[in-house]
Design a protein around this motif. Structure first.
Motif, PDB file in Angstrom:
ATOM      1  N   UNK A   1      -5.143  -1.649 -13.929  1.00 26.61           N
ATOM      2  CA  UNK A   1      -4.738  -3.057 -13.837  1.00 26.61           C
ATOM      3  C   UNK A   1      -3.827  -3.264 -12.622  1.00 26.61           C
ATOM      4  N   UNK A   2      -2.905  -2.332 -12.428  1.00 24.66           N
ATOM      5  CA  UNK A   2      -1.963  -2.445 -11.316  1.00 24.66           C
ATOM      6  C   UNK A   2      -2.714  -2.412  -9.984  1.00 24.66           C
TER       7      UNK A   2
ATOM      8  N   UNK B   1       9.445   8.451 -14.420  1.00 22.70           N
ATOM      9  CA  UNK B   1       9.294   7.009 -14.533  1.00 22.70           C
ATOM     10  C   UNK B   1       9.471   6.317 -13.199  1.00 22.70           C
ATOM     11  N   UNK B   2      10.368   6.891 -12.363  1.00 21.61           N
ATOM     12  CA  UNK B   2      10.674   6.237 -11.093  1.00 21.61           C
ATOM     13  C   UNK B   2       9.509   6.366 -10.122  1.00 21.61           C
TER      14      UNK B   2
ATOM     15  N   UNK C   1       5.840  -1.300 -14.768  1.00 15.47           N
ATOM     16  CA  UNK C   1       6.729  -1.374 -13.606  1.00 15.47           C
ATOM     17  C   UNK C   1       5.929  -1.849 -12.393  1.00 15.47           C
ATOM     18  N   UNK C   2       6.398  -2.893 -11.742  1.00 16.62           N
ATOM     19  CA  UNK C   2       5.771  -3.338 -10.501  1.00 16.62           C
ATOM     20  C   UNK C   2       4.641  -4.328 -10.689  1.00 16.62           C
ATOM     21  N   UNK C   3       4.269  -4.621 -11.967  1.00 20.30           N
ATOM     22  CA  UNK C   3       3.128  -5.516 -12.176  1.00 20.30           C
ATOM     23  C   UNK C   3       3.467  -6.951 -11.789  1.00 20.30           C
ATOM     24  N   UNK C   4       4.703  -7.377 -12.097  1.00 23.66           N
ATOM     25  CA  UNK C   4       5.025  -8.774 -11.779  1.00 23.66           C
ATOM     26  C   UNK C   4       5.008  -8.996 -10.273  1.00 23.66           C
ATOM     27  N   UNK C   5       5.462  -7.989  -9.498  1.00 31.27           N
ATOM     28  CA  UNK C   5       5.377  -8.115  -8.033  1.00 31.27           C
ATOM     29  C   UNK C   5       3.910  -8.142  -7.606  1.00 31.27           C
ATOM     30  N   UNK C   6       3.080  -7.322  -8.294  1.00 31.70           N
ATOM     31  CA  UNK C   6       1.673  -7.192  -7.894  1.00 31.70           C
ATOM     32  C   UNK C   6       0.913  -8.500  -8.079  1.00 31.70           C
TER      33      UNK C   6
END
Lengths: 387, 179
Positions: free
Chosen positions: B20-21, A385-386, B44-49
């Motif tokens: 999408x990412x 996941x990381x 994970x990381x989509x809001x930053x993207x």
């Protein structure tokens, strides 16, 4: 693991320093014990309680993690397991307390019992006390032996049956831990003032132990981070910070609940405990604890920016380490009738001496295994996941 | 009015979360700033993207908590010291230790209410109408499809060019959204 080879000389050097400083401090204690044995045993009890708190807290958090899982646990599991393997050393270091029993605990003197209830006579006597010490250490050693054995086996073979075994032992184990720590806290600390009692005392000590262990391992994660980074995402660090935050709140909850109940009850036999601990200079220490053991770390650990930076988080954990020592000092030392927080030089050499030996043992244990668990399917999921 | 219909933005549909990412990162690199992503699951990381920055919500919650703490304590102080003082076992009227549990409860209550109401207010909820639902396949965003929307408010927005750009990201489909 190449970083492991890099780490080796670093750990060896730290261990040598810990051994030398600890040895010197203990030698000073031994000299002090000749001149002033009563003070020596008091200081030794205080120092000993701190380090056994760290070790037992490690054992408790390992069991907690086997029960609830979570990515945070894999980061610190080896550190916690190494901490839990020092219980044998602590069992040996308990010997001076047996020798000093009659100087520490007023109930060892036969005349004290004259006006006591018959239960106190049966419970608080040297033979039964020693039998209980043997039971506590027996239980703790067994728990740590099996959890470490199965964890090592899991590392070698990747056998998922080991995971189930560790989980199955941790359930009852954590209950047994809670019971033994409750009784040990009553025996070793509460019985210094045999006329006072508090039913929350055991829980308070469990939280003190978990907090001491947690802040210790967070500091170790930071010290290792130059050579090996144990966490794979800031999220795991954030979880460790949140756990510290929870423990800080629980500590405040337990400490305040005890105070509130006694304050509301307003009973003659309960109040002296707090009267002693807020008289003279002790009041300043009590306020210091409220501010730096609760308010300041509570506020800092609310912030994500604190929990996600290893150096900043470790700074908060160091503050909590120091405050755990101060908290134990406030709980234990007023029982000896001292009128204010003026540490005797042996208070410092005793905690440093036991600490030196303990840290050396901890580092020796740490070197014996890779710093992260191998072949744990749950951990592999976390890693995937990381990435 | 040069345009017959007003455009809210252009929406691209993707089949995979990873696509999408990547698309969101590329859109940001191309200089778009007003974009939003819709996904049936957290990525994970989509809001930053999509260029999401921290909100003022923590501050609102903090203020809610402080108001709750002061209010809860003041209420008890007012009752026990000013309005209806009672001698309870010889304790002082302002017996603050026994005020602490209620103060704690009102702190948590007000902070939690501030969190929920603040979240709704900052999101502009409740909102009975939102243009993204004009996209014909948008209901799939809660099932198995991933959407990226570049809004007409974006300074770089140009209907044809933006459509071209999104088509270049190889989505399943691109459509215009009416406002």
């Amino acid at each position: 693991m190449t970083s492991h080879e890099l780490l080796e000389p670093k750990l060896n050097r730290a261990r040598a320093i810990a051994l030398v400083l600890g040895g010197i401090a203990l030698a000073l204690c031994a000299a002090g014990a000749m001149a002033n044995p009563t003070q020596f045993y008091r200081s030794y009890l205080f120092g000993y309680l701190y380090w056994i708190s760290v070790a037992l807290g490690c054992l408790a958090i390992v069991m907690l993690h086997h029960l609830v899982g979570g990515g945070w646990g894999f980061v610190i599991r080896r550190l916690l397991e190494s901490g839990s393997r020092t219980i044998l050393l602590l069992a040996i270091l308990f010997v001076p307390l047996i020798l000093g029993m009659s100087r520490l605990y007023s109930w060892t003197q036969p005349h004290v019992h004259a006006e006591e209830s018959s239960f106190a006579k049966v419970y608080l006597n040297p033979t039964f006390f020693l039998a209980r010490v043997a039971i506590y250490f027996g239980v703790w050693l067994l728990l740590s032996f099996f959890l470490n054995k199965w964890s090592a086996q899991q590392d070698r073979t990747g056998d998922p049956a080991m995971l189930r075994k560790m989980g199955a032992l941790s359930g009852p184990g954590i209950l047994i831990y809670a019971l033994t720590v409750t009784f040990a806290a009553v025996d070793w600390v509460l019985s210094l003032e045999p006329h006072w009692f508090s039913t929350i005392y055991g829980l308070l000590f469990i939280i003190i132990q978990a907090l001491a262990a947690m802040s210790f391992v967070v500091v170790v994660v930071m010290l290792l981070s130059d050579t090996v980074q144990l966490y794979h995402s800031p999220g795991q660090l954030n979880d460790l910070g949140s756990l510290l935050f929870t423990l800080v709140m629980l500590w405040a909850y337990m400490s305040f609940a005890q105070y509130l109940i006694i304050w509301s009850g307003n009973l003659q036999e309960e109040i002296p405990w707090y009267a002693k601990r807020t008289a003279g200079g002790w009041a300043y220490l009590a306020v210091t604890l409220m501010v730096f053991h609760f308010a300041v770390p509570f506020t800092l650990l609310l912030l994500r920016s604190v929990k996600r930076r290893v150096k900043v988080l470790a700074a908060v954990a160091s503050l909590l380490l120091v405050m755990s020592v101060a908290d134990l000092y406030w709980l234990v030392v007023p029982a000896f009738g001292q009128s204010g927080p003026r540490p005797h030089w042996m208070d410092i050499t005793a905690i440093a001496g036991i600490g030196g030996l303990w840290i050396a043992a901890f580092l020796s244990q740490l070197k014996r295994q890779p710093l992260l668990p191998l072949h744990d399917p749950r951990f592999e999921g976390v890693l995937a996941n990381a990435e | 009015m040069s345009q017959q219909k007003k455009i809210y933005g252009v929406m691209a549909e993707f089949e995979e979360a990873g696509e999408l990412l990547v698309a969101a990162h590329k859109a940001r690199e191309a200089g778009f700033t007003r974009l939003d992503a819709y996904s049936p699951l957290p990525i994970e990381g989509l809001s930053e993207a999509v260029g999401f920055e921290s909100t003022r919500l923590p501050l609102i919650v903090l203020i809610g908590g402080i108001v709750g703490a002061i209010g809860g304590f003041a209420l008890q102080y007012y009752i026990h010291v000013i309005e209806y003082p009672q001698n309870i076992g010889g304790r002082p009227f302002n017996s603050w230790p026994s005020f602490v549990p209620i103060t704690f409860e009102t702190t948590v209550l007000c902070a939690a209410l501030a969190a929920v109401l603040g979240m709704l207010a900052l999101n502009g909820l409740p909102s009975p109408y939102h243009p993204v639902f004009n996209a014909p396949r948008f209901k799939l965003a809660s099932r198995h499809r991933f959407f990226l929307c570049i809004k007409a408010r974006d300074p770089k927005f140009d209907l044809e060019e933006t459509k071209e750009f999104l088509l270049g990201l190889e989505p399943h489909e691109v459509c215009e959204i009416e406002d």
